[in-house]
Write a protein that holds these residues in place. Sequence first.
Motif, PDB file in Angstrom:
ATOM      1  N   ILE A  85       0.735  -1.399   0.150  1.00 44.29           N
ATOM      2  CA  ILE A  85      -0.103  -0.025  -0.178  1.00 44.29           C
ATOM      3  C   ILE A  85       0.899   1.403   0.039  1.00 44.29           C
ATOM      4  O   ILE A  85       0.526   1.969  -0.833  1.00 44.29           O
ATOM      5  CB  ILE A  85      -0.763  -0.117   1.195  1.00 44.29           C
ATOM      6  N   VAL A  86       1.854   1.274   0.761  1.00 41.44           N
ATOM      7  CA  VAL A  86       2.738   2.525   1.017  1.00 41.44           C
ATOM      8  C   VAL A  86       4.172   2.362   0.476  1.00 41.44           C
ATOM      9  O   VAL A  86       4.879   1.385   0.838  1.00 41.44           O
ATOM     10  CB  VAL A  86       3.010   2.779   2.529  1.00 41.44           C
ATOM     11  N   LEU A  92       9.438   3.468  -5.588  1.00 36.57           N
ATOM     12  CA  LEU A  92       9.025   4.621  -6.534  1.00 36.57           C
ATOM     13  C   LEU A  92      10.200   4.660  -7.554  1.00 36.57           C
ATOM     14  O   LEU A  92       9.808   4.757  -8.767  1.00 36.57           O
ATOM     15  CB  LEU A  92       8.893   6.116  -5.650  1.00 36.57           C
ATOM     16  N   LYS A  93      11.394   4.400  -7.089  1.00 37.09           N
ATOM     17  CA  LYS A  93      12.432   4.542  -8.053  1.00 37.09           C
ATOM     18  C   LYS A  93      12.571   3.220  -8.727  1.00 37.09           C
ATOM     19  O   LYS A  93      12.769   3.347 -10.107  1.00 37.09           O
ATOM     20  CB  LYS A  93      13.959   4.542  -7.417  1.00 37.09           C
ATOM     21  N   SER A  94      12.147   2.152  -8.562  1.00 38.71           N
ATOM     22  CA  SER A  94      11.950   0.880  -9.284  1.00 38.71           C
ATOM     23  C   SER A  94      10.983   1.002 -10.309  1.00 38.71           C
ATOM     24  O   SER A  94      11.208   0.636 -11.541  1.00 38.71           O
ATOM     25  CB  SER A  94      11.772  -0.394  -8.485  1.00 38.71           C
ATOM     26  N   GLN A  98      11.712   0.833 -14.244  1.00 44.31           N
ATOM     27  CA  GLN A  98      10.904   0.013 -15.254  1.00 44.31           C
ATOM     28  C   GLN A  98      10.318   0.571 -16.409  1.00 44.31           C
ATOM     29  O   GLN A  98      10.136   0.155 -17.377  1.00 44.31           O
ATOM     30  CB  GLN A  98       9.644  -0.691 -14.264  1.00 44.31           C
ATOM     31  N   LYS A  99       9.758   1.667 -15.968  1.00 44.60           N
ATOM     32  CA  LYS A  99       9.022   2.616 -16.937  1.00 44.60           C
ATOM     33  C   LYS A  99       9.986   2.872 -18.135  1.00 44.60           C
ATOM     34  O   LYS A  99       9.893   2.732 -19.238  1.00 44.60           O
ATOM     35  CB  LYS A  99       8.184   3.604 -16.470  1.00 44.60           C
ATOM     36  N   ARG A 100      11.216   3.468 -17.661  1.00 43.27           N
ATOM     37  CA  ARG A 100      12.258   3.843 -18.448  1.00 43.27           C
ATOM     38  C   ARG A 100      12.615   2.737 -19.534  1.00 43.27           C
ATOM     39  O   ARG A 100      13.078   2.780 -20.526  1.00 43.27           O
ATOM     40  CB  ARG A 100      13.315   4.528 -17.851  1.00 43.27           C
ATOM     41  N   ILE A 101      13.000   1.548 -18.814  1.00 46.61           N
ATOM     42  CA  ILE A 101      13.387   0.400 -19.624  1.00 46.61           C
ATOM     43  C   ILE A 101      12.399   0.043 -20.652  1.00 46.61           C
ATOM     44  O   ILE A 101      12.812  -0.215 -21.883  1.00 46.61           O
ATOM     45  CB  ILE A 101      13.802  -0.661 -18.662  1.00 46.61           C
ATOM     46  N   HIS A 102      11.420   0.023 -20.063  1.00 48.48           N
ATOM     47  CA  HIS A 102      10.093  -0.439 -21.422  1.00 48.48           C
ATOM     48  C   HIS A 102      10.303   0.532 -22.538  1.00 48.48           C
ATOM     49  O   HIS A 102      10.070   0.149 -23.829  1.00 48.48           O
ATOM     50  CB  HIS A 102       8.720  -0.202 -20.464  1.00 48.48           C
ATOM     51  N   ASN A 103      10.259   1.851 -22.075  1.00 44.58           N
ATOM     52  CA  ASN A 103      10.159   2.957 -23.283  1.00 44.58           C
ATOM     53  C   ASN A 103      11.625   2.801 -24.261  1.00 44.58           C
ATOM     54  O   ASN A 103      11.335   2.844 -25.378  1.00 44.58           O
ATOM     55  CB  ASN A 103      10.269   4.305 -22.554  1.00 44.58           C
TER      56      ASN A 103
END
Length: 353
Positions: A85-86, A92-94, A98-103
Amino acid sequence: MFSMNMIPAMVASVELMLNRWKKMDSNEVEMNAEFRMLAAEVISRTAFGSNYLQGKEVFEMLKEMGTIAGRNYYNPRHLGLLGKIVKSNDDLKSDELQKRIHNVIIKTVKEREKTMGHEDADNTDFLGQLLLSKNNIINSQGYQLSTQDIIDECKTFYVSGDGTTSLLLSWAVLLLSIYTEWQERAREEVFQIFGKETQPHFEGLAKLKIIGMIIHETLRLYPPGIAIIRKNEREVKLGNLIVPANIILHVPVLALHHDYDIWGGDAHLFKPERFSQGVSNATKNNPSAYMPFGFGPRNCVGSNFATNTAKVTLAMMLQHYRFSPSPNYVHLPVHITMLVPKNGVQVMLHALK
């Protein structure tokens, strides 16, 4: 994961490393750092081909995610409801990574797809082979690769090849710097197969028996992963023991690799001759006790890639250098997701005349 088409990329990457060493003022080299850079270069070239600079970007982000994972490996908050939940700063960094790797991978895939049909297109790298398979049915159930599959396969290629390759080479070079008689035997073998200048090639790698024995013994003493964790799907009987379904099984690889009952009273010593008759004959009574990359159908997909990269690298190093331990080296293996040298591996290089 590995094909003979990857050998030229491995050779080119090792050449870059050797050329970098020529420009160093000191003959002391921190091998673990060098081999991390080498692994990034080799994996990026073999995975992304001409787009290997984008591959390096992915590599660095996955490396950062690995550091975060290691830092939180024993953090109990991730096991409970609160951790879901928190989100912590690391969580948050992970997510951001993840998003940057995907892009980055999506961008690379789209760029490659535009050139796939060109006559001069080289699709022999890992990404090219995946894209060639994307529109083909690849199993009896009619499954086809999706873009997400390709992204996941690229991530797996990096993660599987990075730690295993760099750590295997780091510990192997340390051991050869200490046990110089094995270093000389390996060098003689390389000279017999490749000479003093010829670059390693696929046919010759299979003939490197002594280096193969050295690699096996290095992986026995310093397996990259010190344990294998599995969950059994159904109840199973192991000897007189009944293991219920859904039990987490922890297989202590490091302990098995150093067990006197399995390897003999000299299990703590570096003795590559154990593997002179192959892996199956190396132990006293249990060949399955050797599992540096796991065992069975879940064996690490990067095992052949790591061992062949190690063969190419060691062969080219032995053609150009002798090496000995640095007086600055402090032996301290620690478990940080993998078995790593906490203080690095400092080795003295001596150019062959």
